[in-house]
Design a protein around this motif. Structure first.
Motif, PDB file in Angstrom:
ATOM      1  N   UNK A 282      33.910  45.488 -23.782  1.00 56.96           N
ATOM      2  CA  UNK A 282      33.765  44.275 -24.794  1.00 56.96           C
ATOM      3  C   UNK A 282      34.330  43.100 -23.752  1.00 56.96           C
ATOM      4  N   UNK A 283      35.165  43.144 -23.092  1.00 55.05           N
ATOM      5  CA  UNK A 283      35.311  41.761 -22.245  1.00 55.05           C
ATOM      6  C   UNK A 283      34.229  41.168 -21.695  1.00 55.05           C
ATOM      7  N   UNK A 284      33.609  42.190 -20.626  1.00 48.31           N
ATOM      8  CA  UNK A 284      32.379  41.471 -20.039  1.00 48.31           C
ATOM      9  C   UNK A 284      31.359  41.326 -20.910  1.00 48.31           C
ATOM     10  N   UNK A 285      31.296  41.848 -22.178  1.00 52.31           N
ATOM     11  CA  UNK A 285      30.170  41.329 -22.819  1.00 52.31           C
ATOM     12  C   UNK A 285      30.588  40.099 -23.640  1.00 52.31           C
ATOM     13  N   UNK A 286      31.670  39.996 -23.837  1.00 54.71           N
ATOM     14  CA  UNK A 286      32.165  38.608 -24.319  1.00 54.71           C
ATOM     15  C   UNK A 286      32.147  37.377 -23.224  1.00 54.71           C
ATOM     16  N   UNK A 287      32.414  37.819 -22.124  1.00 55.70           N
ATOM     17  CA  UNK A 287      32.069  36.700 -21.096  1.00 55.70           C
ATOM     18  C   UNK A 287      30.806  36.483 -20.870  1.00 55.70           C
ATOM     19  N   UNK A 288      29.951  37.454 -20.881  1.00 55.00           N
ATOM     20  CA  UNK A 288      28.541  37.356 -20.677  1.00 55.00           C
ATOM     21  C   UNK A 288      27.847  36.383 -21.690  1.00 55.00           C
ATOM     22  N   UNK A 289      28.224  36.691 -23.022  1.00 53.41           N
ATOM     23  CA  UNK A 289      27.727  35.940 -24.265  1.00 53.41           C
ATOM     24  C   UNK A 289      28.374  34.573 -24.139  1.00 53.41           C
ATOM     25  N   UNK A 290      29.501  34.475 -23.756  1.00 54.13           N
ATOM     26  CA  UNK A 290      30.208  32.862 -23.396  1.00 54.13           C
ATOM     27  C   UNK A 290      29.335  31.969 -22.375  1.00 54.13           C
ATOM     28  N   UNK A 295      25.539  27.790 -21.285  1.00 54.25           N
ATOM     29  CA  UNK A 295      24.447  27.258 -20.636  1.00 54.25           C
ATOM     30  C   UNK A 295      23.501  26.621 -21.805  1.00 54.25           C
ATOM     31  N   UNK A 296      23.549  27.419 -22.653  1.00 52.78           N
ATOM     32  CA  UNK A 296      22.538  26.749 -23.805  1.00 52.78           C
ATOM     33  C   UNK A 296      23.154  25.323 -24.575  1.00 52.78           C
ATOM     34  N   UNK A 297      24.071  25.339 -24.745  1.00 50.09           N
ATOM     35  CA  UNK A 297      24.741  24.276 -25.296  1.00 50.09           C
ATOM     36  C   UNK A 297      24.678  23.113 -24.357  1.00 50.09           C
ATOM     37  N   UNK A 298      24.857  23.405 -23.299  1.00 53.65           N
ATOM     38  CA  UNK A 298      25.075  22.290 -22.019  1.00 53.65           C
ATOM     39  C   UNK A 298      23.649  21.432 -21.925  1.00 53.65           C
ATOM     40  N   UNK A 299      22.694  22.669 -22.193  1.00 54.68           N
ATOM     41  CA  UNK A 299      21.196  22.186 -21.856  1.00 54.68           C
ATOM     42  C   UNK A 299      20.927  21.318 -23.112  1.00 54.68           C
ATOM     43  N   UNK A 300      21.304  21.904 -24.517  1.00 54.07           N
ATOM     44  CA  UNK A 300      21.169  21.171 -25.772  1.00 54.07           C
ATOM     45  C   UNK A 300      21.550  19.542 -25.416  1.00 54.07           C
ATOM     46  N   UNK A 301      23.151  19.457 -24.978  1.00 55.70           N
ATOM     47  CA  UNK A 301      23.597  18.345 -24.824  1.00 55.70           C
ATOM     48  C   UNK A 301      22.922  17.384 -23.903  1.00 55.70           C
ATOM     49  N   UNK A 302      22.352  18.022 -22.696  1.00 54.98           N
ATOM     50  CA  UNK A 302      21.668  17.234 -21.728  1.00 54.98           C
ATOM     51  C   UNK A 302      20.451  16.697 -22.389  1.00 54.98           C
ATOM     52  N   UNK A 303      19.742  17.476 -23.142  1.00 51.72           N
ATOM     53  CA  UNK A 303      18.457  17.009 -23.656  1.00 51.72           C
ATOM     54  C   UNK A 303      18.749  15.988 -24.698  1.00 51.72           C
ATOM     55  N   UNK A 304      19.823  16.043 -25.560  1.00 52.76           N
ATOM     56  CA  UNK A 304      19.841  15.104 -26.539  1.00 52.76           C
ATOM     57  C   UNK A 304      20.454  13.896 -25.739  1.00 52.76           C
TER      58      UNK A 304
END
Length: 311
Positions: A282-290, A295-304
Motif C-alpha cells: 500500500x505504501x509503494x502504491x500510494x507513493x506511485x499514485x502520488x 506530475x499531472x498537476x504540474x503539467x496542467x499548471x504549466x499549461x495554464x
C-alpha cells in the motif's frame, strides 16, 4: 444527583478518550505535511542574520496561529453545513501535496548544482551589500513564510477534519483545536531549535580548556556543525517522500475503485510473497499514485501558465 454527576463524568471521559484517539490518528496522517513544514520553515530563515533568526521564527509562528484561527472555524462550518465538501477538499489537498512534492523534484533535476550555488552566492552578496534594506528583506521572508504556512495549515486542518468528520461536534472542536496548537508549537519550536543548532555547535567548538570535558564539548560542537546541513537535507528528503505518501494515500482512499484495487493487490502479495511485502505494497502504491498525480498537476499548471494571456 450523584448518579447524574457520575454519568456526566463518564460522558466527559468518553469524549476525552475519543479526542485522544482521533488526535493520534490525525497526527499520524498529517506527519507528511509536518515534515515538509519543518524543512520549509527552517529554509525560510536562511539568509537572516543570526541575532534575528528567533524573532523571525516567532513572527512566522504568530502568523501561523492567526492562519489556524481562521482555518479551524472555517473547517467546523464546512463540517456542520456542507459535510459533502470534506472529501473533495481532501482530494484537492492531496493533489496539492503531490504537486508540491513533484515540483520540488522537478526543480532539483532541472537546475544544476552550479545554478543553485550561484543563487546562494547571489543571496550572500545581497546580504553583505549595505545598500540592501535588510528590514524589508526580513519582512518579505516573514510574509512569504506565513503565506506558505497558510497552505500547509489548510492541508493539516483538512486532513484532520476528514479524520473526525463522523464524530460529535464537541470532539471535532477539541481535536481540530488540539492539532492546530500542537502542530504550531511543535513545528516552530523545532524550527527555532534547528536554526540555532549551528550556533550551539559553534559555541561548543570554541570552548577552551585541556581537560576531558572541554575536549568532549569541542568534539561535540564540531560534530553538530558537521551534522546540521545533513539534518536539513534529511528533513527535506523525508518531507518530500512523506508528501507523496500522504497525498497519494488521500487520493487512493478518495477514489473507491483504486482503493479496492490496492486492497486486492495487497491480499495477493500477502498470499504469494508474505506479510512484509504485503505491508509495503500500500505504501509503494500510494507513493506511485502520488508521483503520477503530482506530475499531472504540474503539467496542467504549466499549461495554464502558458495559455494565460500576458499583460
Amino acid at each position: 444527583m450523584a448518579s447524574s454527576l457520575l454519568a456526566l463524568i463518564d460522558d466527559i471521559a468518553t469524549v476525552l478518550d475519543d479526542v485522544a484517539l482521533l488526535s493520534k490518528v490525525a497526527a499520524k496522517k498529517t506527519a507528511g505535511v509536518l515534515g515538509d513544514d519543518l524543512a520549509l520553515n527552517a529554509q525560510q530563515v536562511a539568509g537572516v542574520k543570526a541575532d534575528r533568526e528567533l524573532p523571525v521564527v516567532w513572527a512566522v509562528a504568530r502568523g501561523s496561529f492567526i492562519n489556524k484561527a481562521i482555518l479551524v472555524p472555517a473547517a467546523l462550518a464546512i463540517s456542520a453545513f456542507a459535510p459533502w465538501a470534506v472529501t473533495p477538499l481532501l482530494m484537492v489537498g492531496g493533489a496539492f501535496l503531490c504537486y508540491e512534492g513533484f515540483e520540488k523534484l522537478a526543480h532539483k533535476f532541472m537546475h544544476s548544482a552550479h545554478e543553485q550555488a550561484a543563487e546562494h552566492e547571489a543571496l550572500a552578496a545581497a546580504l553583505s551589500n549595505p545598500a540592501v534594506d535588510l528590514v524589508a528583506l526580513e519582512k518579505d521572508k516573514i510574509k512569504g513564510a506565513v503565506r506558505t504556512d497558510f497552505i500547509l495549515s489548510a492541508e493539516i486542518i483538512a486532513i484532520t477534519l476528514g479524520t473526525v468528520q463522523a464524530s460529535p461536534f464537541v470532539t471535532q472542536v477539541a481535536v481540530l483545536c488540539g492539532i492546530a496548537v500542537a502542530m504550531t508549537v511543535g513545528v516552530y519550536g523545532l524550527v527555532a531549535a534547528i536554526v540555532k543548532l549551528d550556533d550551539g555547535g559553534l559555541y561548543l567548538s570554541r570552548r577552551t580548556g585541556e581537560g576531558a570535558w572541554p575536549r568532549l564539548q569541542r568534539s561535540g560542537g564540531r560534530a553538530i556543525l558537521w551534522a546540521a546541513p545533513w539534518l536539513m537535507k534529511g528533513l527535506s528528503l523525508a518531507g518530500t517522500a512523506a508528501m507523496f505518501l500522504v497525498g497519494g494515500g488521500i487520493l487512493t482512499h478518495g477514489f473507491a475503485p483504486l482503493h479496492h484495487f490496492i486492497e486486492t493487490l495487497t491480499q495477493q502479495v500477502a498470499t504469494g510473497a508474505g506479510a512484509f511485502l504485503a505491508a509495503l505494497t500500500p505504501l509503494l502504491m500510494d507513493a506511485l499514485v502520488g508521483l503520477v498525480a503530482g506530475a499531472l498537476v504540474l503539467l496542467l499548471v504549466g499549461l495554464a501558465k502558458r495559455l494565460k494571456p500576458r499583460a
